[in-house]
Design an enzyme around this catalytic site. Structure first.
Site, PDB file in Angstrom:
ATOM      1  N   ASP A 169     -43.707   9.947 -30.233  1.00  0.00           N
ATOM      2  CA  ASP A 169     -43.209  10.838 -30.992  1.00  0.00           C
ATOM      3  C   ASP A 169     -43.824  11.196 -32.161  1.00  0.00           C
ATOM      4  OD1 ASP A 169     -39.642  13.278 -30.276  1.00  0.00           O
ATOM      5  OD2 ASP A 169     -41.690  13.446 -31.560  1.00  0.00           O
ATOM      6  N   SER A 176     -32.874  22.251 -36.619  1.00  0.00           N
ATOM      7  CA  SER A 176     -32.278  22.544 -34.844  1.00  0.00           C
ATOM      8  C   SER A 176     -31.822  21.728 -33.874  1.00  0.00           C
ATOM      9  CB  SER A 176     -33.296  24.002 -34.527  1.00  0.00           C
ATOM     10  OG  SER A 176     -34.249  23.397 -34.454  1.00  0.00           O
ATOM     11  N   GLN A 179     -28.143  19.952 -33.350  1.00  0.00           N
ATOM     12  CA  GLN A 179     -26.986  20.121 -31.752  1.00  0.00           C
ATOM     13  C   GLN A 179     -26.804  19.068 -30.203  1.00  0.00           C
ATOM     14  OE1 GLN A 179     -29.407  21.467 -29.082  1.00  0.00           O
ATOM     15  NE2 GLN A 179     -27.684  23.694 -28.675  1.00  0.00           N
ATOM     16  N   CYS A 295     -37.665  25.034 -23.815  1.00  0.00           N
ATOM     17  CA  CYS A 295     -36.600  25.105 -24.507  1.00  0.00           C
ATOM     18  C   CYS A 295     -36.210  25.919 -25.650  1.00  0.00           C
ATOM     19  CB  CYS A 295     -35.473  23.597 -25.066  1.00  0.00           C
ATOM     20  SG  CYS A 295     -35.125  23.075 -23.203  1.00  0.00           S
ATOM     21  N   CYS A 448     -44.100  36.427 -32.263  1.00  0.00           N
ATOM     22  CA  CYS A 448     -42.462  35.655 -31.390  1.00  0.00           C
ATOM     23  C   CYS A 448     -42.350  34.765 -32.654  1.00  0.00           C
ATOM     24  CB  CYS A 448     -42.927  35.479 -30.215  1.00  0.00           C
ATOM     25  SG  CYS A 448     -44.874  33.893 -30.659  1.00  0.00           S
TER      26      CYS A 448
END
Lengths: 490, 157
Positions: A169, A176, A179, A295, A448
């Protein structure tokens, strides 16, 4: 009374005779008499339920009794009954993955007394037992991603006693993430995901070696990263990396415990085993870019990666143990809202470009390009004109009173969370049918969340004749960072 | 308990290994012919399994009968069978155990990525609970004609 011919391997039980006489009117009676006289034969001819074993063939003269009346087939003194072996064997189906061969070939490590205590609930189950736990200890698993899927998968694999767990990673823990990405806690926000994951996993089980690779998985490093591991757990959130993981697993012959999630639905399977299908047998080509939202764009129910990631961990453990029926050739679909699992049969595709009989993909390719994320030929733009604007430049122009229209192409629920003052909302999917609401002579700034969707909208508008279209670089996230920190991020 | 020994000449050993490599990634199978725990000839047999030849082999009853006849013609007896384990260790599986015949020698050759590696021999215990591993004795096989060592090479791959 009839003559029974005895095959070589059974002759030690008939005093070395190759033919013996037995009494009876049917094959069944004859064999019963035979095993009465020669007791040692029984275990080899009949199974525990008293049925003839499947590899024992009985012929009356030259006919297999399966095609006559089976054990009720009548026999007379003139008939010759033969016992003919079928000789069969092979490797255990559940063990037929290369990872397990490697694990079995290695000298399995012994368990320490501490480990015996820790894994006692495994050890008392015969399906795992000491041997299975030693296989787990010998096993090396690589998780791609320490996020939603990687969190539960890594935690359960480490708790279960996999000997070595690698994590790939390059991200930093964000609010965020919390969750659903249960590897990380609130104090970890801002830390590297790998540092946070390592602390958590070490606390969970210090016996396990945690390897961390702080890098973006790429065609250049994938083969080298995967090489030392037995099973790869795909916890990626995008198509280029998913195809990359699949292809590298096929090329290296390593099973891929696959999972993916979106909103309320998840998928899981085991790809790239020796005889099983791969991701490309199911999806030879990626979907057109932008068609399937990520996602980050579409959202995901927080518990969903928990369910799918734990399925990936379960399949990984089964592959290592060689127990049960793996999800090979089976594609599991989960719907959290309806709480239903469905299963599709998957076949290995002989024409698969990577695992088929004549593969066209024999080394790793450029997956960004393959998935259309980075087009080879950028959209032609008039010379000298810019295609992008930064949030700082946009702010300066707005402050100067320049007439620019900001078009937000996110979804309505995203627009509710935060927005640039004065922007209008046209979700990306609606742009083709609503672009006539826009003035082709006006200067437009497409925006966006992070700049990807708005880039596509800008390309589209240019293709239908808009001349002055700019894309806001970094989207509203960059706007909030640089211009308006008072707004919430998601 | 005395361990059983099975002598295989250089030519027999090479024939089994070669057969395993030729049929890779499928399993090969064949009969072992000889006398007194000494294999003098091997008879390659077709793998007729319908369960996927990458991890199964099956010698049909007619091929078995042919193997017994061939053994008699060669002046020996049927000592057992060999088969390969593609990409898998040379150890008997549960499936091997479930289908094993007593007294036969079961030779297993591991073929990893197309190359024949370990070779082992196993004998079913009388109570069918497991196999006993025997010892393969390699060496010169002077009484066998090199060109005739593999008879009836009809293995489908």
């Amino acid at each position: 009374m009839a003559k029974i011919l005895i095959p070589t391997p059974l002759r030690p039980y008939t005093d070395k005779q190759d033919a013996v006489d037995a009494a009876g009117a049917t094959v069944g009676e004859l064999l019963a008499d035979l095993t009465r006289k020669h007791g040692g034969l029984k275990a080899h001819l009949y199974n525990d339920q008293g049925k003839l074993r499947s590899f024992v063939n009985i012929y009356v003269n030259d006919e297999d009794i399966r095609y006559l009346q089976k054990e009720q087939t009548p026999v007379t003194a003139h008939d010759t009954v033969s016992i003919i072996p079928s000789v069969a064997g092979g490797v255990d189906a559940a063990l037929d993955v290369r990872s397990v061969r490697l694990a079995a070939d290695r000298d399995l490590p012994q368990l320490t007394n501490d480990e015996i205590k820790r894994y006692s609930r495994h050890l008392i189950m015969p399906e795992v037992g000491v041997d299975g736990q030693r296989k787990l200890k010998a096993a090396k698993v690589l998780c791609i991603g320490a996020g939603g899927l990687g969190s539960p998968a890594a935690m359960y694999l480490v708790a279960a006693g996999v000997g070595r767990l690698g994590l790939v990673d390059f991200d930093v823990v964000d609010f965020s993430n919390l969750q659903r990405q249960i590897l990380h806690g609130t104090p970890d926000v801002g830390r590297s995901k790998l540092a946070s994951a390592k602390d958590r996993l070490n606390a969970l089980n210090p016996e396990v070696q945690i390897d961390t690779y702080e890098t973006a998985l790429s065609s250049e490093n994938a083969m080298k990263l995967f090489e030392p591991y037995d099973v790869i757990v795909d916890g990626t959130d995008n198509f280029p990396t998913r195809y990359l993981v699949n292809d590298a697993c096929v090329l290296l012959g390593k099973p891929n415990a696959y999972g993916s999630i979106f909103r309320f639905e998840g998928q899981a399977s085991v790809f790239a085993t020796k005889d099983g299908p791969c991701y490309r047998c199911l999806y030879p080509e990626p979907p057109p870019p932008g068609l399937v939202p990520s996602c980050a764009e579409g959202g995901v129910l927080g518990v969903l990666p928990g369910i799918i990631g734990v399925i990936q961990a379960t399949e990984t453990i089964k592959l290592i143990l060689g127990t049960g029926e793996p999800l090979i050739g089976r594609f599991l679909l989960f719907d959290a809202l309806r709480m239903k699992f469905r299963e599709l049969k998957l076949r290995k595709d002989a024409d698969c470009p990577v695992c088929g009989t004549h593969p066209t993909v024999t080394k790793l390719i450029d997956y960004e390009q393959f998935c259309g994320v980075a087009p080879v030929a950028p959209q032609p733009v008039a010379a000298g004109s810019a295609t992008e604007i930064t949030s700082v430049e946009l702010k300066a122009r707005l402050d100067r009173g320049d007439r620019v229209k900001i078009v937000d192409v996110r979804e309505a629920n995203e627009y509710q969370i935060n927005r640039i003052p004065g922007s209008i909302l046209i979700p990306l999917g609606d742009v083709p049918k609503r672009y006539n609401e826009l003035d082709p002579d006006e200067e437009l700034v497409m925006q966006c969340k992070s700049g990807v969707r708005s880039g596509k909208a800008a390309d589209f508008l240019r293709s239908v004749g808009f001349k002055r279209v700019l894309n806001l670089k970094g989207g509203i996230l960059d706007w909030i960072d640089k211009v308006d920190p008072s707004q919430p991020k998601y | 308990m005395t361990e059983r020994h099975l002598s295989v000449g250089t030519i027999v050993e090479a024939a089994i290994r070669r057969h395993g490599q030729e049929t890779y990634p499928h399993e090969c199978c064949g009969a072992l012919v000889g006398r007194d725990d000494r294999v003098t000839d091997v008879v390659a047999l077709p793998n007729t399994t319908e369960e996927g030849p990458r991890r199964r082999f099956l010698v049909s009853s007619s091929d078995y009968r042919q193997a017994e006849r061939r053994a008699t013609e060669l002046g020996g007896e049927l000592l057992g069978f060999y088969h390969s384990h593609p990409d898998h260790p040379a150890r008997p599986s549960q499936y091997d155990l479930d289908h094993a015949w007593p007294t036969f020698a079961y030779v297993i050759v591991s073929v990893a990525a197309g190359k024949a590696e370990d070779m082992t021999v196993w004998y079913l215990k009388d109570d069918r609970s497991s196999f006993d591993e025997g010892t393969l004795v390699y060496g010169e096989n002077s009484d066998s004609d090199p060109t005739a060592a593999v008879h009836g090479q009809t293995g489908r791959s």
